[in-house]
Design a protein around this motif. Sequence first.
Motif, PDB file in Angstrom:
ATOM      1  N   UNK A  40       1.870   5.814   4.788  1.00 50.40           N
ATOM      2  CA  UNK A  40       3.249   6.328   4.830  1.00 50.40           C
ATOM      3  C   UNK A  40       3.936   6.160   3.483  1.00 50.40           C
ATOM      4  N   UNK A  41       3.672   5.043   2.834  1.00 54.59           N
ATOM      5  CA  UNK A  41       4.256   4.797   1.517  1.00 54.59           C
ATOM      6  C   UNK A  41       3.783   5.862   0.536  1.00 54.59           C
ATOM      7  N   UNK A  42       2.495   6.156   0.544  1.00 54.40           N
ATOM      8  CA  UNK A  42       1.943   7.155  -0.370  1.00 54.40           C
ATOM      9  C   UNK A  42       2.437   8.547  -0.018  1.00 54.40           C
ATOM     10  N   UNK A  43       2.471   8.873   1.257  1.00 55.72           N
ATOM     11  CA  UNK A  43       2.919  10.203   1.689  1.00 55.72           C
ATOM     12  C   UNK A  43       4.380  10.472   1.335  1.00 55.72           C
ATOM     13  N   UNK A  44       5.211   9.416   1.311  1.00 56.91           N
ATOM     14  CA  UNK A  44       6.634   9.603   1.034  1.00 56.91           C
ATOM     15  C   UNK A  44       6.952   9.677  -0.453  1.00 56.91           C
ATOM     16  N   UNK A  45       5.933   9.687  -1.284  1.00 52.13           N
ATOM     17  CA  UNK A  45       6.096  10.041  -2.679  1.00 52.13           C
ATOM     18  C   UNK A  45       6.383   8.938  -3.622  1.00 52.13           C
ATOM     19  N   UNK A  46       6.354   9.266  -4.868  1.00 53.75           N
ATOM     20  CA  UNK A  46       6.267  10.583  -5.478  1.00 53.75           C
ATOM     21  C   UNK A  46       5.013  11.344  -5.027  1.00 53.75           C
ATOM     22  N   UNK A  47       4.915  12.568  -5.494  1.00 49.79           N
ATOM     23  CA  UNK A  47       3.833  13.470  -5.088  1.00 49.79           C
ATOM     24  C   UNK A  47       2.474  12.797  -5.273  1.00 49.79           C
ATOM     25  N   UNK A  48       1.711  12.687  -4.196  1.00 48.13           N
ATOM     26  CA  UNK A  48       0.423  11.994  -4.257  1.00 48.13           C
ATOM     27  C   UNK A  48      -0.595  12.718  -5.127  1.00 48.13           C
ATOM     28  N   UNK A  49      -0.343  13.988  -5.487  1.00 39.16           N
ATOM     29  CA  UNK A  49      -1.240  14.696  -6.393  1.00 39.16           C
ATOM     30  C   UNK A  49      -1.225  14.092  -7.799  1.00 39.16           C
ATOM     31  N   UNK A  50      -0.189  13.307  -8.110  1.00 39.96           N
ATOM     32  CA  UNK A  50      -0.077  12.670  -9.415  1.00 39.96           C
ATOM     33  C   UNK A  50      -0.493  11.205  -9.383  1.00 39.96           C
ATOM     34  N   UNK A  51      -1.038  10.753  -8.276  1.00 37.06           N
ATOM     35  CA  UNK A  51      -1.460   9.366  -8.133  1.00 37.06           C
ATOM     36  C   UNK A  51      -2.659   9.090  -9.051  1.00 37.06           C
ATOM     37  N   UNK A  52      -2.563   8.025  -9.826  1.00 37.56           N
ATOM     38  CA  UNK A  52      -3.658   7.607 -10.699  1.00 37.56           C
ATOM     39  C   UNK A  52      -4.493   6.550  -9.988  1.00 37.56           C
ATOM     40  N   UNK A  53      -3.805   5.507  -9.488  1.00 43.03           N
ATOM     41  CA  UNK A  53      -4.511   4.438  -8.782  1.00 43.03           C
ATOM     42  C   UNK A  53      -3.550   3.682  -7.892  1.00 43.03           C
ATOM     43  N   UNK A  54      -4.136   3.017  -6.908  1.00 40.71           N
ATOM     44  CA  UNK A  54      -3.376   2.167  -5.993  1.00 40.71           C
ATOM     45  C   UNK A  54      -4.143   0.859  -5.852  1.00 40.71           C
ATOM     46  N   UNK A  55      -3.500  -0.234  -6.213  1.00 41.40           N
ATOM     47  CA  UNK A  55      -4.117  -1.548  -6.122  1.00 41.40           C
ATOM     48  C   UNK A  55      -3.396  -2.340  -5.042  1.00 41.40           C
ATOM     49  N   UNK A  56      -4.140  -2.761  -4.028  1.00 43.39           N
ATOM     50  CA  UNK A  56      -3.556  -3.497  -2.904  1.00 43.39           C
ATOM     51  C   UNK A  56      -4.072  -4.927  -2.949  1.00 43.39           C
ATOM     52  N   UNK A  57      -3.142  -5.880  -2.860  1.00 45.08           N
ATOM     53  CA  UNK A  57      -3.503  -7.295  -2.843  1.00 45.08           C
ATOM     54  C   UNK A  57      -2.679  -8.007  -1.785  1.00 45.08           C
ATOM     55  N   UNK A  58      -3.156  -9.187  -1.389  1.00 44.66           N
ATOM     56  CA  UNK A  58      -2.331 -10.041  -0.542  1.00 44.66           C
ATOM     57  C   UNK A  58      -1.120 -10.469  -1.357  1.00 44.66           C
ATOM     58  N   UNK A  59       0.011 -10.557  -0.724  1.00 49.00           N
ATOM     59  CA  UNK A  59       1.253 -10.943  -1.385  1.00 49.00           C
ATOM     60  C   UNK A  59       1.287 -12.459  -1.494  1.00 49.00           C
ATOM     61  N   UNK A  60       0.668 -12.971  -2.560  1.00 46.63           N
ATOM     62  CA  UNK A  60       0.547 -14.407  -2.761  1.00 46.63           C
ATOM     63  C   UNK A  60       1.180 -14.795  -4.084  1.00 46.63           C
ATOM     64  N   UNK A  61       1.813 -15.957  -4.147  1.00 43.98           N
ATOM     65  CA  UNK A  61       2.430 -16.371  -5.406  1.00 43.98           C
ATOM     66  C   UNK A  61       1.417 -16.623  -6.512  1.00 43.98           C
ATOM     67  N   UNK A  62       0.152 -16.912  -6.170  1.00 46.56           N
ATOM     68  CA  UNK A  62      -0.864 -17.169  -7.204  1.00 46.56           C
ATOM     69  C   UNK A  62      -1.677 -15.922  -7.537  1.00 46.56           C
TER      70      UNK A  62
END
Length: 80
Positions: A40-62
């Motif tokens: 949903x985050x990607x679909x709601x833009x900006x335009x996903x045709x311009x996406x270079x990369x998406x890096x997903x990590x656990x939200x950790x302070x370290x």
Amino acid sequence: MSNVVTLHGDKRWKAIIEYRTDEGPKSIEHYFEEISDLHLIIEHGPDWNFLIRCTVTLNRPDEGEEQNSVEKALREERSR
């Protein structure tokens, strides 16, 4: 768990999404609880045709350093 520290409320995941723009690459950080919300985050833009990369990590302070550290691997090896 009292030893768990989260950033941005109780959001479990952090995605850094990089898009191509006329001014050069632009990175946007998103925080969310369920990994299934990422589409949903990607679909709601900006335009996903311009996406270079998406890096997903656990939200950790370290930034996951402890999770992937050599020291942790050695501790686990010693505990066997």
